[in-house]
Design a protein around this motif. Structure first.
Motif, PDB file in Angstrom:
ATOM      1  N   GLU A 102       0.827  -1.208   0.000  1.00 39.37           N
ATOM      2  CA  GLU A 102       0.000   0.000   0.000  1.00 39.37           C
ATOM      3  C   GLU A 102       0.861   1.258   0.000  1.00 39.37           C
ATOM      4  O   GLU A 102       0.600   2.214  -0.751  1.00 39.37           O
ATOM      5  CB  GLU A 102      -0.916   0.007   1.226  1.00 39.37           C
ATOM      6  CG  GLU A 102      -1.994  -1.065   1.204  1.00 39.37           C
ATOM      7  CD  GLU A 102      -2.763  -1.160   2.493  1.00 39.37           C
ATOM      8  OE1 GLU A 102      -3.977  -1.448   2.444  1.00 39.37           O
ATOM      9  OE2 GLU A 102      -2.158  -0.947   3.579  1.00 39.37           O
ATOM     10  N   GLU A 141     -11.896  -9.564   0.591  1.00 40.64           N
ATOM     11  CA  GLU A 141     -11.636  -8.342   1.353  1.00 40.64           C
ATOM     12  C   GLU A 141     -10.227  -7.838   1.114  1.00 40.64           C
ATOM     13  O   GLU A 141     -10.010  -6.625   0.954  1.00 40.64           O
ATOM     14  CB  GLU A 141     -11.856  -8.603   2.846  1.00 40.64           C
ATOM     15  CG  GLU A 141     -11.519  -7.420   3.752  1.00 40.64           C
ATOM     16  CD  GLU A 141     -12.290  -6.153   3.379  1.00 40.64           C
ATOM     17  OE1 GLU A 141     -11.732  -5.052   3.552  1.00 40.64           O
ATOM     18  OE2 GLU A 141     -13.438  -6.263   2.908  1.00 40.64           O
ATOM     19  N   ARG A 147     -10.112  -6.203  -2.274  1.00 40.91           N
ATOM     20  CA  ARG A 147     -10.720  -4.865  -2.252  1.00 40.91           C
ATOM     21  C   ARG A 147      -9.802  -3.851  -1.590  1.00 40.91           C
ATOM     22  O   ARG A 147      -9.651  -2.723  -2.073  1.00 40.91           O
ATOM     23  CB  ARG A 147     -12.065  -4.911  -1.516  1.00 40.91           C
ATOM     24  CG  ARG A 147     -13.206  -5.521  -2.323  1.00 40.91           C
ATOM     25  CD  ARG A 147     -14.546  -5.250  -1.653  1.00 40.91           C
ATOM     26  NE  ARG A 147     -14.633  -5.911  -0.355  1.00 40.91           N
ATOM     27  CZ  ARG A 147     -15.126  -7.129  -0.181  1.00 40.91           C
ATOM     28  NH1 ARG A 147     -15.564  -7.831  -1.211  1.00 40.91           N
ATOM     29  NH2 ARG A 147     -15.185  -7.657   1.028  1.00 40.91           N
ATOM     30  N   ARG A 148      -9.190  -4.266  -0.485  1.00 41.47           N
ATOM     31  CA  ARG A 148      -8.314  -3.343   0.244  1.00 41.47           C
ATOM     32  C   ARG A 148      -7.149  -2.888  -0.626  1.00 41.47           C
ATOM     33  O   ARG A 148      -6.851  -1.690  -0.700  1.00 41.47           O
ATOM     34  CB  ARG A 148      -7.802  -4.026   1.512  1.00 41.47           C
ATOM     35  CG  ARG A 148      -6.749  -3.226   2.255  1.00 41.47           C
ATOM     36  CD  ARG A 148      -6.262  -3.954   3.491  1.00 41.47           C
ATOM     37  NE  ARG A 148      -5.104  -3.299   4.059  1.00 41.47           N
ATOM     38  CZ  ARG A 148      -4.461  -3.717   5.156  1.00 41.47           C
ATOM     39  NH1 ARG A 148      -4.900  -4.794   5.798  1.00 41.47           N
ATOM     40  NH2 ARG A 148      -3.403  -3.066   5.604  1.00 41.47           N
ATOM     41  N   ALA A 156      -6.840  -3.125  -3.944  1.00 41.87           N
ATOM     42  CA  ALA A 156      -7.303  -2.425  -5.144  1.00 41.87           C
ATOM     43  C   ALA A 156      -7.617  -0.968  -4.830  1.00 41.87           C
ATOM     44  O   ALA A 156      -7.352  -0.075  -5.647  1.00 41.87           O
ATOM     45  CB  ALA A 156      -8.534  -3.126  -5.722  1.00 41.87           C
ATOM     46  N   SER A 157      -8.172  -0.712  -3.648  1.00 43.61           N
ATOM     47  CA  SER A 157      -8.492   0.668  -3.270  1.00 43.61           C
ATOM     48  C   SER A 157      -7.237   1.500  -3.077  1.00 43.61           C
ATOM     49  O   SER A 157      -7.277   2.736  -3.144  1.00 43.61           O
ATOM     50  CB  SER A 157      -9.327   0.684  -1.974  1.00 43.61           C
ATOM     51  OG  SER A 157      -8.541   0.270  -0.866  1.00 43.61           O
ATOM     52  N   ALA A 158      -6.098   0.827  -2.853  1.00 41.56           N
ATOM     53  CA  ALA A 158      -4.815   1.524  -2.719  1.00 41.56           C
ATOM     54  C   ALA A 158      -4.079   1.613  -4.054  1.00 41.56           C
ATOM     55  O   ALA A 158      -2.930   2.063  -4.108  1.00 41.56           O
ATOM     56  CB  ALA A 158      -3.940   0.807  -1.687  1.00 41.56           C
ATOM     57  N   GLY A 159      -4.722   1.171  -5.139  1.00 43.96           N
ATOM     58  CA  GLY A 159      -4.097   1.233  -6.456  1.00 43.96           C
ATOM     59  C   GLY A 159      -3.155   0.090  -6.745  1.00 43.96           C
ATOM     60  O   GLY A 159      -2.326   0.177  -7.650  1.00 43.96           O
TER      61      GLY A 159
END
Length: 293
Positions: A199, A260, A263-264, A266-269
């Motif tokens: 991340e 989960e 998703r975590r 992916a949300s951080a790119g």
């Protein structure tokens, strides 16, 4: 070629694969034929200095006027600098019960060797970071066959142990991995430190791909009877279960946990792919690099 790390059939299929410069967005560039900002000849813009930038790219005249460090960026056809980060914590030694020759770390070694081979073929710079309870091992990014052989040797030496290095121990990673580098992390996804590193690297303008390495037993839960399970990083933590009764619940909970984590990250790119130890490494790379089968 490393026969023990890259099976001959996989080695032959690498011919159709190219490392790209945009893993996090899923937009593979292939042979790097698009324009990018870097250390070329045609000036494009300034940006603030970041750890890992080469001192020769600092505009010292601008520093004299502003008392701040700025780096000159230029438009160029950009070669890659690819970094492979291997999580070598104890849980990476997990084997498949029905095929004990397969383990997470064996799969990770093969994937890492494939990435090094692709970088070599493209004349890109590539380096290796291995993190475990025994500390941090870093091979600086460089070109060529000797570099590939150094990484091959280091991959063979990996002995999973302990947990993932602490944030303080990981400081050399920030000094070595420059902005705009492509980073491929190989981990089972159970170490919070490895997840946080992915991340933070993404937030710091590194293109990050996170490969979660699983066993076939985790995918299928093919256990029978009353097996005993233990945490490899906390051997005293053991539990015996009824495999038949536990199967559906495990698969449901583990599936939710996998989603989960995806998703975590992916949300951080961070680009996320899973690889099961009974699969060929080139299949994973094909998905990661968005190549056609």
């Amino acid at each position: 070629m490393s026969p023990a790390l890259i099976p001959p059939d996989v080695y032959a299929r690498l011919a159709g694969l190219r490392l790209g410069a945009r893993l996090a967005t899923g937009q593979g560039i292939g042979a790097h034929n698009s324009r990018a900002r870097g250390a070329g000849l045609e000036f494009a813009q300034y940006r603030g200095y970041e750890p890992g930038d080469e001192p020769r790219r600092v505009d010292w005249k601008l520093y004299a006027r502003s008392d701040r460090f700025f780096v000159r960026e230029a438009e160029r056809d950009s070669p890659l600098t690819a970094w492979i980060i291997v999580d070598a914590s104890a849980s990476m030694a997990q084997i498949d019960v029905h095929a004990p020759e397969r383990s997470r770390i064996t799969a990770a070694r093969s994937i890492a060797a494939c990435i090094a081979e692709l970088a070599l073929r493209q004349n890109d710079r590539f380096g290796l970071v291995v993190g475990s309870g025994g500390g941090l091992s870093v091979i600086d990014a460089a070109y060529g066959r000797r570099q590939r052989d150094r990484i091959d040797f280091e991959l063979r030496r990996i002995q999973p142990q302990g947990g993932f290095p602490t944030a303080a121990a990981l400081r050399p990673v920030w000094e070595k991995i420059a902005p705009s580098s492509v980073v491929l992390m190989l981990s089972d996804g159970f170490e919070e430190g490895a997840i946080q590193l992915a991340e933070k690297l993404s937030a710091a303008q590194r293109e990050v791909g996170f490969v979660r390495v699983l066993t076939a037993d985790e995918r299928d839960f093919r256990f029978e009877g009353s097996p005993r399970f233990r945490d490899p990083e906390s051997p005293a933590d053991q539990r015996r279960v009824d495999a038949t009764a536990a199967r559906d619940g495990f698969l449901q909970r583990f599936g939710a946990a996998r989603s989960e984590l995806r998703r975590r990250l992916a949300s951080a790119g961070v680009r996320v792919e899973e690889h099961v130890a009974d699969e060929a490494a080139d299949g994973l790379l094909r998905r990661l690099l968005r190549e056609s089968p």
